[in-house]
Motif scaffolding. Structure first.
Motif, short mmCIF file in Angstrom:
data_model
loop_
_atom_site.label_atom_id
_atom_site.label_comp_id
_atom_site.label_asym_id
_atom_site.label_seq_id
_atom_site.Cartn_x
_atom_site.Cartn_y
_atom_site.Cartn_z
N TYR A 1 -79.16 -5.46 64.06
CA TYR A 1 -78.04 -4.90 63.32
C TYR A 1 -78.22 -3.39 63.33
CZ TYR A 1 -76.93 -9.56 61.61
OH TYR A 1 -76.56 -10.88 61.52
N VAL A 2 -77.31 -2.69 64.02
CA VAL A 2 -77.43 -1.25 64.23
C VAL A 2 -76.41 -0.54 63.35
CG1 VAL A 2 -77.28 0.59 65.92
CG2 VAL A 2 -78.21 -1.62 66.59
N CYS A 3 -76.88 0.32 62.46
CA CYS A 3 -76.02 1.11 61.58
C CYS A 3 -75.87 2.50 62.18
CB CYS A 3 -76.64 1.20 60.19
SG CYS A 3 -75.61 2.08 59.02
N LEU A 4 -74.64 2.95 62.33
CA LEU A 4 -74.36 4.26 62.93
C LEU A 4 -74.13 5.31 61.86
CD1 LEU A 4 -71.91 3.24 65.80
CD2 LEU A 4 -74.39 3.48 65.89
N GLU A 5 -74.31 6.56 62.24
CA GLU A 5 -74.05 7.69 61.35
C GLU A 5 -72.56 7.74 61.01
OE1 GLU A 5 -76.16 9.84 60.00
OE2 GLU A 5 -77.98 9.33 61.11
N GLU A 6 -72.22 8.45 59.95
CA GLU A 6 -70.83 8.60 59.54
C GLU A 6 -70.02 9.27 60.65
OE1 GLU A 6 -69.22 7.53 56.83
OE2 GLU A 6 -71.07 6.52 56.22
N GLY A 7 -68.83 8.75 60.92
CA GLY A 7 -67.96 9.32 61.94
C GLY A 7 -68.24 8.82 63.35
N GLN A 8 -69.29 8.05 63.55
CA GLN A 8 -69.63 7.51 64.87
C GLN A 8 -69.06 6.11 65.00
OE1 GLN A 8 -71.89 9.04 67.30
NE2 GLN A 8 -71.52 10.86 66.06
N VAL B 1 -84.54 -0.40 70.38
CA VAL B 1 -83.10 -0.67 70.22
C VAL B 1 -82.36 0.61 69.87
CG1 VAL B 1 -81.40 -1.93 68.85
CG2 VAL B 1 -83.47 -3.07 69.61
N LYS B 2 -82.93 1.42 68.99
CA LYS B 2 -82.30 2.68 68.61
C LYS B 2 -82.14 3.58 69.83
CE LYS B 2 -82.78 6.69 65.63
NZ LYS B 2 -83.54 7.34 64.57
N ALA B 3 -83.19 3.72 70.63
CA ALA B 3 -83.13 4.56 71.83
C ALA B 3 -82.14 4.00 72.84
CB ALA B 3 -84.52 4.69 72.44
N ALA B 4 -82.09 2.67 72.99
CA ALA B 4 -81.18 2.06 73.96
C ALA B 4 -79.72 2.26 73.55
CB ALA B 4 -81.48 0.57 74.09
N VAL B 5 -79.40 2.09 72.27
CA VAL B 5 -78.02 2.27 71.81
C VAL B 5 -77.60 3.73 71.96
CG1 VAL B 5 -76.52 2.19 69.78
CG2 VAL B 5 -78.03 0.27 70.29
N GLU B 6 -78.48 4.65 71.60
CA GLU B 6 -78.15 6.07 71.75
C GLU B 6 -77.97 6.45 73.21
OE1 GLU B 6 -81.18 8.15 69.59
OE2 GLU B 6 -80.17 7.82 67.66
N LEU B 7 -78.77 5.86 74.10
CA LEU B 7 -78.66 6.15 75.53
C LEU B 7 -77.38 5.56 76.13
CD1 LEU B 7 -80.02 7.20 78.19
CD2 LEU B 7 -80.98 4.91 78.39
N LEU B 8 -77.10 4.31 75.82
CA LEU B 8 -75.98 3.60 76.45
C LEU B 8 -74.62 4.04 75.91
CD1 LEU B 8 -77.41 -0.01 76.61
CD2 LEU B 8 -77.06 1.55 78.52
N PHE B 9 -74.53 4.23 74.59
CA PHE B 9 -73.23 4.45 73.97
C PHE B 9 -73.00 5.89 73.51
CE2 PHE B 9 -74.34 -0.04 73.12
CZ PHE B 9 -73.36 -0.63 73.90
N LYS B 10 -74.00 6.76 73.65
CA LYS B 10 -73.87 8.18 73.29
C LYS B 10 -73.44 8.35 71.84
CE LYS B 10 -74.39 9.35 77.71
NZ LYS B 10 -74.83 8.12 78.31
N VAL B 11 -74.14 7.67 70.91
CA VAL B 11 -73.88 7.77 69.48
C VAL B 11 -75.19 8.03 68.76
CG1 VAL B 11 -71.85 6.26 69.48
CG2 VAL B 11 -74.11 5.27 69.18
N LYS B 12 -75.11 8.42 67.49
CA LYS B 12 -76.28 8.63 66.66
C LYS B 12 -76.50 7.40 65.78
CE LYS B 12 -77.73 12.79 67.55
NZ LYS B 12 -79.06 12.99 68.08
N VAL B 13 -77.71 6.85 65.82
CA VAL B 13 -78.04 5.65 65.06
C VAL B 13 -78.73 6.06 63.76
CG1 VAL B 13 -79.42 3.56 65.06
CG2 VAL B 13 -78.26 4.26 67.14
N LYS B 14 -78.24 5.49 62.67
CA LYS B 14 -78.81 5.77 61.35
C LYS B 14 -79.99 4.85 61.06
CE LYS B 14 -77.22 6.15 56.55
NZ LYS B 14 -76.05 5.97 55.70
#
Length: 98
Positions: free
Chosen positions: A83-90, A42-55
């Motif tokens: 439930y995906v938590c993103l880094e600050e500012g993302q 899930v972490k890899a998929a969210v980072e790939l699809l949405f171009k964000v950093k997952v915390k």
């Protein structure tokens, strides 16, 4: 883990009062995922699809309710949520996602 599986791992986002409240408070997003998906998938998929950093990622298995259809018993499908938590500012803007 292939890139094809990452594209299929996330089934969709969940938009409800609870998910909106969690998103505003903790910078988290809620997704329906396939039952075989792990936290790393899930972490890899969210980072790939949405171009964000997952915390971090938290997973939830929700069992389907027993329901009746007239006189016949039935059951709703089981759901796996992430439930995906993103880094600050993302943030994820779903309006811009194709």
């Amino acid at each position: 883990m292939s890139q094809d599986f990452l594209y299929k791992a996330i089934l969709g986002s969940i938009v409800s009062e609870k998910s909106t409240r969690i998103g505003e408070k903790n910078n988290q997003y809620v997704f329906r995922v396939v039952p075989e998906a792990t936290k790393e998938d899930v972490k890899a998929a969210v980072e790939l699809l949405f171009k964000v950093k997952v915390k971090g990622v938290q997973m939830l298995n929700l069992k389907g309710k027993q329901k009746r259809n007239g006189r016949f018993p039935g059951k709703r499908n089981d759901v796996r949520k992430a439930y995906v938590c993103l880094e600050e500012g993302q943030e994820i803007n779903f309006a811009e996602v194709k």
